[in-house]
Enzyme design. Structure first.
Site, PDB file in Angstrom:
ATOM      1  N   TYR A   1       0.828  -1.220   0.000  1.00 22.08           N
ATOM      2  CA  TYR A   1       0.000   0.000   0.000  1.00 22.08           C
ATOM      3  C   TYR A   1       0.860   1.267   0.000  1.00 22.08           C
ATOM      4  O   TYR A   1       0.779   2.097  -0.915  1.00 22.08           O
ATOM      5  CB  TYR A   1      -0.947  -0.050   1.205  1.00 22.08           C
ATOM      6  CG  TYR A   1      -1.603   1.252   1.579  1.00 22.08           C
ATOM      7  CD1 TYR A   1      -2.158   2.086   0.597  1.00 22.08           C
ATOM      8  CD2 TYR A   1      -1.696   1.647   2.910  1.00 22.08           C
ATOM      9  CE1 TYR A   1      -2.773   3.290   0.955  1.00 22.08           C
ATOM     10  CE2 TYR A   1      -2.314   2.826   3.277  1.00 22.08           C
ATOM     11  CZ  TYR A   1      -2.837   3.651   2.287  1.00 22.08           C
ATOM     12  OH  TYR A   1      -3.441   4.826   2.647  1.00 22.08           O
TER      13      TYR A   1
ATOM     14  N   ILE B   1      12.664 -10.601   2.062  1.00 20.07           N
ATOM     15  CA  ILE B   1      13.691  -9.850   2.779  1.00 20.07           C
ATOM     16  C   ILE B   1      14.649 -10.781   3.534  1.00 20.07           C
ATOM     17  O   ILE B   1      15.792 -10.442   3.794  1.00 20.07           O
ATOM     18  CB  ILE B   1      13.043  -8.828   3.731  1.00 20.07           C
ATOM     19  CG1 ILE B   1      14.111  -7.979   4.377  1.00 20.07           C
ATOM     20  CG2 ILE B   1      12.175  -9.453   4.781  1.00 20.07           C
ATOM     21  CD1 ILE B   1      13.651  -6.664   4.812  1.00 20.07           C
TER      22      ILE B   1
ATOM     23  N   ALA C   1       6.956  -5.224   5.932  1.00 23.75           N
ATOM     24  CA  ALA C   1       6.768  -5.691   7.316  1.00 23.75           C
ATOM     25  C   ALA C   1       5.349  -6.202   7.489  1.00 23.75           C
ATOM     26  O   ALA C   1       4.438  -5.781   6.768  1.00 23.75           O
ATOM     27  CB  ALA C   1       7.022  -4.546   8.295  1.00 23.75           C
TER      28      ALA C   1
ATOM     29  N   SER D   1       2.182  -5.786   9.623  1.00 22.17           N
ATOM     30  CA  SER D   1       1.891  -4.519  10.308  1.00 22.17           C
ATOM     31  C   SER D   1       0.481  -4.396  10.886  1.00 22.17           C
ATOM     32  O   SER D   1       0.006  -3.290  11.094  1.00 22.17           O
ATOM     33  CB  SER D   1       2.126  -3.374   9.317  1.00 22.17           C
ATOM     34  OG  SER D   1       1.231  -3.511   8.239  1.00 22.17           O
TER      35      SER D   1
ATOM     36  N   TYR E   1       3.470  -6.144  17.417  1.00 25.26           N
ATOM     37  CA  TYR E   1       3.842  -5.364  16.235  1.00 25.26           C
ATOM     38  C   TYR E   1       4.734  -4.179  16.638  1.00 25.26           C
ATOM     39  O   TYR E   1       5.836  -3.993  16.113  1.00 25.26           O
ATOM     40  CB  TYR E   1       2.579  -4.873  15.514  1.00 25.26           C
ATOM     41  CG  TYR E   1       2.877  -3.838  14.472  1.00 25.26           C
ATOM     42  CD1 TYR E   1       3.745  -4.115  13.428  1.00 25.26           C
ATOM     43  CD2 TYR E   1       2.311  -2.566  14.544  1.00 25.26           C
ATOM     44  CE1 TYR E   1       4.045  -3.149  12.473  1.00 25.26           C
ATOM     45  CE2 TYR E   1       2.600  -1.603  13.596  1.00 25.26           C
ATOM     46  CZ  TYR E   1       3.471  -1.898  12.567  1.00 25.26           C
ATOM     47  OH  TYR E   1       3.770  -0.938  11.636  1.00 25.26           O
TER      48      TYR E   1
ATOM     49  N   LYS F   1       8.879  -3.413  15.913  1.00 21.13           N
ATOM     50  CA  LYS F   1       9.389  -2.190  15.278  1.00 21.13           C
ATOM     51  C   LYS F   1      10.371  -1.465  16.197  1.00 21.13           C
ATOM     52  O   LYS F   1      11.354  -0.903  15.740  1.00 21.13           O
ATOM     53  CB  LYS F   1       8.220  -1.271  14.898  1.00 21.13           C
ATOM     54  CG  LYS F   1       7.428  -1.772  13.697  1.00 21.13           C
ATOM     55  CD  LYS F   1       8.130  -1.442  12.392  1.00 21.13           C
ATOM     56  CE  LYS F   1       7.411  -2.003  11.191  1.00 21.13           C
ATOM     57  NZ  LYS F   1       7.825  -1.440   9.917  1.00 21.13           N
TER      58      LYS F   1
ATOM     59  N   GLY G   1      -5.188  -4.551  22.694  1.00 23.05           N
ATOM     60  CA  GLY G   1      -3.959  -3.834  22.310  1.00 23.05           C
ATOM     61  C   GLY G   1      -4.182  -2.430  21.777  1.00 23.05           C
ATOM     62  O   GLY G   1      -3.228  -1.767  21.397  1.00 23.05           O
TER      63      GLY G   1
HETATM   64  N1  UFG Z   1     -11.694   0.036  14.246  1.00 23.30           N
HETATM   65  C1  UFG Z   1     -13.028  -0.248  14.470  1.00 23.30           C
HETATM   66  N2  UFG Z   1     -13.647  -1.104  13.613  1.00 23.30           N
HETATM   67  C2  UFG Z   1     -13.017  -1.687  12.559  1.00 23.30           C
HETATM   68  C3  UFG Z   1     -11.649  -1.362  12.327  1.00 23.30           C
HETATM   69  C4  UFG Z   1     -11.022  -0.500  13.203  1.00 23.30           C
HETATM   70  O1  UFG Z   1     -13.626   0.225  15.415  1.00 23.30           O
HETATM   71  O2  UFG Z   1     -13.643  -2.465  11.826  1.00 23.30           O
HETATM   72  C5  UFG Z   1     -11.024   0.958  15.180  1.00 23.30           C
HETATM   73  C6  UFG Z   1      -9.806   0.333  15.864  1.00 23.30           C
HETATM   74  O3  UFG Z   1     -10.159  -0.446  16.974  1.00 23.30           O
HETATM   75  C7  UFG Z   1      -8.995   1.593  16.200  1.00 23.30           C
HETATM   76  C8  UFG Z   1      -9.284   2.536  15.027  1.00 23.30           C
HETATM   77  O4  UFG Z   1     -10.499   2.048  14.442  1.00 23.30           O
HETATM   78  O5  UFG Z   1      -9.482   2.157  17.364  1.00 23.30           O
HETATM   79  C9  UFG Z   1      -8.211   2.528  13.996  1.00 23.30           C
HETATM   80  O6  UFG Z   1      -7.920   1.170  13.673  1.00 23.30           O
HETATM   81  P1  UFG Z   1      -7.051   0.703  12.426  1.00 23.30           P
HETATM   82  O7  UFG Z   1      -7.098  -0.790  12.429  1.00 23.30           O
HETATM   83  O8  UFG Z   1      -7.465   1.420  11.209  1.00 23.30           O
HETATM   84  O9  UFG Z   1      -5.585   1.210  12.779  1.00 23.30           O
HETATM   85  P2  UFG Z   1      -4.696   0.937  14.079  1.00 23.30           P
HETATM   86  O10 UFG Z   1      -4.779   2.184  14.916  1.00 23.30           O
HETATM   87  O11 UFG Z   1      -4.985  -0.336  14.742  1.00 23.30           O
HETATM   88  O12 UFG Z   1      -3.242   0.731  13.458  1.00 23.30           O
HETATM   89  C10 UFG Z   1      -2.665   1.564  12.494  1.00 23.30           C
HETATM   90  C11 UFG Z   1      -1.633   0.754  11.748  1.00 23.30           C
HETATM   91  C12 UFG Z   1      -0.542   0.358  12.669  1.00 23.30           C
HETATM   92  C13 UFG Z   1       0.001   1.553  13.401  1.00 23.30           C
HETATM   93  C14 UFG Z   1      -1.084   2.340  14.059  1.00 23.30           C
HETATM   94  C15 UFG Z   1      -0.498   3.588  14.647  1.00 23.30           C
HETATM   95  O13 UFG Z   1      -2.209  -0.418  11.199  1.00 23.30           O
HETATM   96  O14 UFG Z   1       0.482  -0.220  11.894  1.00 23.30           O
HETATM   97  O15 UFG Z   1      -2.064   2.663  13.100  1.00 23.30           O
HETATM   98  O16 UFG Z   1      -1.481   4.416  15.141  1.00 23.30           O
HETATM   99  F1  UFG Z   1       0.844   1.136  14.359  1.00 23.30           F
END
Ligand code: UFG
Length: 324
Positions: A11, A52, A75, A77, A141, A145, A284
């Site tokens: 991406y 890698i 990675a 992620s 994760y 990192k 998490g």
């Molecule tokens: N969320 C929902 N419903 C969903 C998907 C996500 O409520 O169907 C919530 C998650 O619980 C979180 C927020 O939306 O509170 C954002 O979630 P994402 O999965 O979009 O992103 P993350 O914050 O988990 O993680 C992303 C990257 C990581 C990085 C992180 C840093 O995937 O690699 O941002 O903030 F570490």
């Protein structure tokens, strides 16, 4: 320059390839296609399929294409995935990085831009988070990192490497022409999932908890447009090759949106009803993650251009619609 983009079919990497080509670099993409898409790699780049962790192929590629600098995006992620597959994360991320650093040492490549994450910070009381904050990851994760960050710092001392570590907050959006964007299977990220509901690919989305310590109880994240993020990588490489010292920078905008606010914004952008249901918390997830971006603006002279949540959502929507 000859730039090796590891993970250039993914991406973020596929956007970076375009930006580096536009800046007249020769781009060589190295990707094992475990999650990437070869058809999203710009045809002007050389493509090498490889892992890698494959020392010999990586070394051969770097020698063959006379690589001057490396950008490392490859990675695993996904925070939730890492809670269930910790050892795979260590293998791909940490061991893979160790192999890469060995190859750099053995081929005399000195400059690397490395993708890190806000997940290295874990739960923090003070927002926005600056680069001096304690690093206490709350998932494997983030831990992998952070280990990689430490590895490059020590390896740089003994091998004369120069690096820029970029700690991403929540990357979102897509290229404005809809040619590259976020294509994960299964999708776990909030914005693409919300948009799949808008495009009737999902009936509804599940909001992971509404009892966090935030204004509406849902998690707050700092969403950054992928094009602004990639522009910062280009500036980071310019900075390194101009002889500046290795350093670490956050990449975010300095303000955040809750899950509910993202749904509301997407409703307006897509002009579509978005059904959601409150579900339990996801393991998490910290309550709030917001970047302080003063340092990257000050040192790398980074100026975001797409820092508007509507542009982020609209570009992601156009990409998904075009690639249905
Ligand atoms: N969320 C929902 N419903 C969903 C998907 C996500 O409520 O169907 C919530 C998650 O619980 C979180 C927020 O939306 O509170 C954002 O979630 P994402 O999965 O979009 O992103 P993350 O914050 O988990 O993680 C992303 C990257 C990581 C990085 C992180 C840093 O995937 O690699 O941002 O903030 F570490």
């Amino acid at each position: 320059m000859n730039v090796l983009i590891i993970g250039g079919a993914g991406y973020i990497g596929s956007h970076q390839v375009k930006i580096m080509l536009e800046a007249n670099h020769n781009v060589i993409v190295y990707d094992n296609l475990s999650t990437g898409h070869q058809d999203k790699v710009d045809k002007k780049a050389v493509f090498v399929k490889g892992d890698i962790r494959d020392y010999d192929l990586l070394k051969k590629t770097i020698i063959k294409y006379k690589i001057d600098a490396i950008m490392h995006f490859a990675a695993l992620s996904i925070v939730s995935d890492s809670m269930n597959r910790a050892l795979e994360y260590y293998d791909n991320n940490v061991y893979g990085f160790q192999v890469l650093l060995n190859v750099m040492r053995d081929t005399n490549v000195k400059n690397i831009i490395f993708s890190s994450t806000a997940a290295v910070y874990g739960k923090q009381d003070k927002m926005p988070i600056d680069e001096k904050a304690m690093t206490i990851p709350s998932n494997p994760y983030g831990e992998t990192k952070l280990t990689m960050e430490k590895m490059i710092k020590w390896a740089a001392l003994s091998n004369d490497f120069r690096y820029v570590i970029l700690r991403y907050f929540n990357v979102a959006g897509a290229s404005l022409d809809g040619s590259v964007g976020e294509l994960h299977n299964p999708e776990t990220h909030l914005i693409p999932i919300v948009l799949e509901v808008a495009l009737n690919k999902r009936e509804k989305l599940f909001v992971n908890g509404n009892d966090y310590n935030t204004k509406d109880g849902t998690c707050i994240r700092d969403y950054i447009h992928v094009l602004d993020l990639c522009q910062a990588h280009k500036l980071a490489l310019d900075y390194l090759v101009s002889g500046n010292k290795s350093d670490t920078f956050n990449l975010g905008y300095g303000y955040g949106y809750s899950v509910i606010e993202i749904i509301e914004s997407a409703r307006k952008v897509c002009q579509h009803e978005l059904l959601y249901e409150i579900a339990p918390r996801r393991q998490g997830d910290p309550d709030v993650l917001i970047a302080s971006c003063d340092k990257v603006k000050d040192v790398l002279k980074w100026q975001p251009k797409y820092n508007d949540i509507n542009i982020i959502i609209e570009s992601a929507y156009n990409f998904i619609e075009k690639n249905k």
